[in-house]
Design a protein around this motif. Structure first.
Motif, short mmCIF file in Angstrom:
data_model
loop_
_atom_site.label_atom_id
_atom_site.label_comp_id
_atom_site.label_asym_id
_atom_site.label_seq_id
_atom_site.Cartn_x
_atom_site.Cartn_y
_atom_site.Cartn_z
N UNK A 122 41.68 30.68 43.54
CA UNK A 122 41.12 29.73 44.81
C UNK A 122 40.54 30.54 45.76
N UNK A 123 39.58 29.74 46.52
CA UNK A 123 38.85 30.54 47.63
C UNK A 123 39.92 30.99 48.66
N UNK B 127 43.41 38.12 52.14
CA UNK B 127 43.75 39.57 52.68
C UNK B 127 42.73 39.55 53.75
N UNK B 128 41.88 38.70 54.23
CA UNK B 128 41.09 38.91 55.31
C UNK B 128 41.55 37.93 56.30
#
Length: 175
Positions: free
Chosen positions: A3-4, A10-11
């Motif tokens: 999924x987006x 992680x960002x």
């Protein structure tokens, strides 16, 4: 396909974590305005987090000792911090000045554990919580619970001292 949200985690998770830590650091220094609604909301979240940690300790006995020691240490630090917190009226508002050393030490503890976990263990969600991590979390939760409740009590006392009823003399001389 991920999924987006999972693909970008992680960002934005570290960025969000740093924002919350920066807010915490800012609250450790200088005169802070008393915000009773925000403090009540914070207290509710802390009680919920403490209850969840208590349930975790009940279902995972290997974490119970770390949770218990963390709770006791956090409560003691909260009491020490309250002893060194100054409350006052400033520009018609209740304010408090926290002890920067205690808050700074707790922030350093949090940052140190996050850095250790990130560099040695990563932030994998599948990892089981360690007793050390849960103990440190409980130190922060216990400290915050004691500090917020104690600050509410101190602010209530400060408001009562400034009320019109407290301006009346306690005894009047007899003629």
């Amino acid at each position: 396909m991920a999924s987006p949200i999972a693909a970008t985690a992680p960002y934005w998770v570290p960025a969000l974590s740093m924002l919350l830590i920066l807010r915490r650091i800012r609250r450790n220094f200088g005169v802070q305005p008393w915000r009773p609604v925000r403090s009540g909301f914070r207290l509710g979240i802390l009680v919920l987090a403490a209850a969840m940690l208590g349930v975790l300790g009940a279902f995972q006995p290997q974490l119970a000792l770390g949770l218990g020691i963390g709770a006791v240490l956090g409560a003691l630090l909260g009491l020490l911090a309250l002893k060194h917190t100054h409350v006052a009226w400033r520009d018609g508002r209740r304010t408090y000045t926290p002890n920067p050393w205690i808050g700074g030490a707790l922030t350093a503890l949090l940052l140190g554990r996050l850095a250790w976990r990130y560099t040695h263990e990563g932030f994998a969600a599948a990892q089981a919580p360690s007793a050390l991590t849960m103990g440190m979390a409980t130190v922060l939760i216990g400290y915050s619970l004691v500090y917020v409740v104690g600050l509410m009590v101190q602010m209530r006392r400060l408001a009562l001292q400034a009320s019109p009823l407290s301006d009346t003399p306690s005894s009047s001389p007899s003629a």
